[in-house]
Design a protein around this motif. Structure first.
Motif, PDB file in Angstrom:
ATOM      1  N   LEU A  94     -30.207 -22.968 -71.663  1.00 47.35           N
ATOM      2  CA  LEU A  94     -30.217 -22.632 -70.317  1.00 47.35           C
ATOM      3  C   LEU A  94     -29.134 -22.634 -69.649  1.00 47.35           C
ATOM      4  O   LEU A  94     -28.870 -22.832 -68.518  1.00 47.35           O
ATOM      5  CB  LEU A  94     -31.013 -23.952 -69.754  1.00 47.35           C
ATOM      6  CG  LEU A  94     -32.663 -23.870 -70.074  1.00 47.35           C
ATOM      7  CD1 LEU A  94     -33.476 -25.015 -69.470  1.00 47.35           C
ATOM      8  CD2 LEU A  94     -33.320 -22.601 -69.790  1.00 47.35           C
ATOM      9  N   LYS A  95     -27.973 -22.899 -70.564  1.00 43.78           N
ATOM     10  CA  LYS A  95     -26.568 -22.976 -69.944  1.00 43.78           C
ATOM     11  C   LYS A  95     -26.114 -21.997 -68.799  1.00 43.78           C
ATOM     12  O   LYS A  95     -26.342 -20.857 -69.211  1.00 43.78           O
ATOM     13  CB  LYS A  95     -25.515 -22.782 -71.366  1.00 43.78           C
ATOM     14  CG  LYS A  95     -24.286 -23.088 -70.796  1.00 43.78           C
ATOM     15  CD  LYS A  95     -22.942 -23.232 -71.936  1.00 43.78           C
ATOM     16  CE  LYS A  95     -21.879 -23.305 -71.397  1.00 43.78           C
ATOM     17  NZ  LYS A  95     -20.730 -23.862 -72.558  1.00 43.78           N
ATOM     18  N   GLY A  96     -25.520 -22.289 -68.001  1.00 38.27           N
ATOM     19  CA  GLY A  96     -25.270 -21.502 -66.630  1.00 38.27           C
ATOM     20  C   GLY A  96     -26.358 -20.849 -65.919  1.00 38.27           C
ATOM     21  O   GLY A  96     -26.161 -19.665 -65.159  1.00 38.27           O
ATOM     22  N   LYS A  97     -27.453 -21.129 -66.261  1.00 36.25           N
ATOM     23  CA  LYS A  97     -28.762 -20.264 -65.826  1.00 36.25           C
ATOM     24  C   LYS A  97     -28.815 -20.489 -64.091  1.00 36.25           C
ATOM     25  O   LYS A  97     -29.409 -19.642 -63.215  1.00 36.25           O
ATOM     26  CB  LYS A  97     -29.762 -20.766 -66.412  1.00 36.25           C
ATOM     27  CG  LYS A  97     -31.155 -20.075 -65.989  1.00 36.25           C
ATOM     28  CD  LYS A  97     -32.562 -20.167 -66.836  1.00 36.25           C
ATOM     29  CE  LYS A  97     -33.669 -19.721 -66.164  1.00 36.25           C
ATOM     30  NZ  LYS A  97     -34.379 -19.106 -67.069  1.00 36.25           N
ATOM     31  N   PHE A  98     -28.915 -21.796 -63.771  1.00 40.61           N
ATOM     32  CA  PHE A  98     -29.507 -22.239 -62.514  1.00 40.61           C
ATOM     33  C   PHE A  98     -28.349 -22.046 -61.289  1.00 40.61           C
ATOM     34  O   PHE A  98     -27.458 -22.701 -61.555  1.00 40.61           O
ATOM     35  CB  PHE A  98     -30.085 -23.264 -62.494  1.00 40.61           C
ATOM     36  CG  PHE A  98     -31.470 -23.384 -63.373  1.00 40.61           C
ATOM     37  CD1 PHE A  98     -32.358 -23.070 -63.205  1.00 40.61           C
ATOM     38  CD2 PHE A  98     -31.260 -24.000 -64.809  1.00 40.61           C
ATOM     39  CE1 PHE A  98     -33.569 -22.971 -63.792  1.00 40.61           C
ATOM     40  CE2 PHE A  98     -32.238 -24.161 -65.458  1.00 40.61           C
ATOM     41  CZ  PHE A  98     -33.617 -23.557 -65.383  1.00 40.61           C
ATOM     42  N   THR A  99     -28.829 -21.502 -60.145  1.00 38.10           N
ATOM     43  CA  THR A  99     -27.721 -21.301 -59.227  1.00 38.10           C
ATOM     44  C   THR A  99     -28.150 -22.425 -58.203  1.00 38.10           C
ATOM     45  O   THR A  99     -27.163 -22.713 -57.267  1.00 38.10           O
ATOM     46  CB  THR A  99     -28.264 -20.131 -58.137  1.00 38.10           C
ATOM     47  OG1 THR A  99     -29.443 -19.921 -57.860  1.00 38.10           O
ATOM     48  CG2 THR A  99     -27.635 -18.691 -59.211  1.00 38.10           C
ATOM     49  N   VAL A 100     -29.353 -23.288 -58.160  1.00 34.01           N
ATOM     50  CA  VAL A 100     -29.463 -24.198 -57.225  1.00 34.01           C
ATOM     51  C   VAL A 100     -30.340 -25.175 -58.175  1.00 34.01           C
ATOM     52  O   VAL A 100     -31.378 -24.756 -58.695  1.00 34.01           O
ATOM     53  CB  VAL A 100     -30.462 -24.013 -55.942  1.00 34.01           C
ATOM     54  CG1 VAL A 100     -30.886 -24.999 -55.348  1.00 34.01           C
ATOM     55  CG2 VAL A 100     -29.467 -22.706 -55.063  1.00 34.01           C
ATOM     56  N   ILE A 101     -29.901 -26.607 -58.186  1.00 32.61           N
ATOM     57  CA  ILE A 101     -30.566 -27.585 -58.927  1.00 32.61           C
ATOM     58  C   ILE A 101     -30.763 -28.786 -57.990  1.00 32.61           C
ATOM     59  O   ILE A 101     -29.734 -29.206 -57.261  1.00 32.61           O
ATOM     60  CB  ILE A 101     -29.603 -27.941 -60.044  1.00 32.61           C
ATOM     61  CG1 ILE A 101     -29.536 -26.990 -61.070  1.00 32.61           C
ATOM     62  CG2 ILE A 101     -30.399 -29.251 -60.678  1.00 32.61           C
ATOM     63  CD1 ILE A 101     -28.563 -27.358 -62.288  1.00 32.61           C
ATOM     64  N   PHE A 102     -31.991 -29.159 -57.946  1.00 34.80           N
ATOM     65  CA  PHE A 102     -32.410 -30.246 -57.122  1.00 34.80           C
ATOM     66  C   PHE A 102     -32.715 -31.281 -57.989  1.00 34.80           C
ATOM     67  O   PHE A 102     -33.415 -31.203 -59.118  1.00 34.80           O
ATOM     68  CB  PHE A 102     -33.449 -30.094 -56.213  1.00 34.80           C
ATOM     69  CG  PHE A 102     -33.295 -29.193 -55.023  1.00 34.80           C
ATOM     70  CD1 PHE A 102     -33.085 -29.546 -54.016  1.00 34.80           C
ATOM     71  CD2 PHE A 102     -33.706 -27.698 -55.293  1.00 34.80           C
ATOM     72  CE1 PHE A 102     -32.776 -28.811 -52.858  1.00 34.80           C
ATOM     73  CE2 PHE A 102     -33.463 -26.864 -54.257  1.00 34.80           C
ATOM     74  CZ  PHE A 102     -32.909 -27.396 -53.066  1.00 34.80           C
TER      75      PHE A 102
END
Length: 177
Positions: A94-102
């Protein structure tokens, strides 16, 4: 609300999701259709469900409870719910996948907060944002933060270079973001 939530509705979580989105927007980030969102420690998925109205590209929720993830997956297939321990499981794909993490009220309960922050940094997209919240500093969970400086040192060690730590008070419960 019935359109978005399964019973019982957790109104505090709905309110809290909106508060976090407001703080992100005040700091230049508006969630939209280009975002790939992750909620780490999603619990019953309330944040994920409330974010659907922003029509992001993808929403995922991670939690360590197999039973909770199975329950959530029985309600919807529009959100990707996975059993993941953010400190223990291999998330390198999942490296670099998410633009927003909560991650709301999880930090103080994980086995190793530094590993959690390191992993959040690794799965965050280059221009992405992370929002980690935790309750007040008094006796909540086993990883208490003693000061903002302690937390910023951990952020630095994880590789975060641009961040803002805000103390939020005057609510029904004080939160630290």
């Amino acid at each position: 609300l019935e359109r978005y939530y399964y019973p019982p509705v957790n109104f505090h979580s709905v309110w809290f999701s909106e508060m976090v989105l407001k703080y992100l927007q005040l700091n230049g980030k508006k969630v939209d259709f280009n975002d790939v969102i992750l909620d780490v420690g999603c619990g019953l998925g309330n944040h994920c469900f409330s974010l659907r109205e922003y029509l992001p590209k993808e929403i995922s929720g991670f939690d360590i409870s197999k039973e909770t993830i199975e329950l959530l997956n029985s309600f919807t297939n529009s959100i990707i719910f996975r059993k993941v321990d953010i400190c223990e499981d291999d998330i390198s794909s999942l490296k670099g996948k998410f633009t927003v993490i909560f991650s709301s009220d999880v930090y103080e309960h994980v086995d190793d907060p530094q590993v959690m922050l390191n992993n959040l940094h690794s799965i965050l997209a280059k221009e992405g944002v992370v929002c980690v919240t935790f309750p007040n500093l008094v006796d909540h969970g086993h990883n208490q933060i003693k000061s903002i400086e302690e937390f910023t040192k951990k952020l630095d060690a994880a590789g975060f270079s641009e961040y803002k730590v805000t103390v939020v008070e005057g609510l029904s419960l004080p939160y630290r973001l």
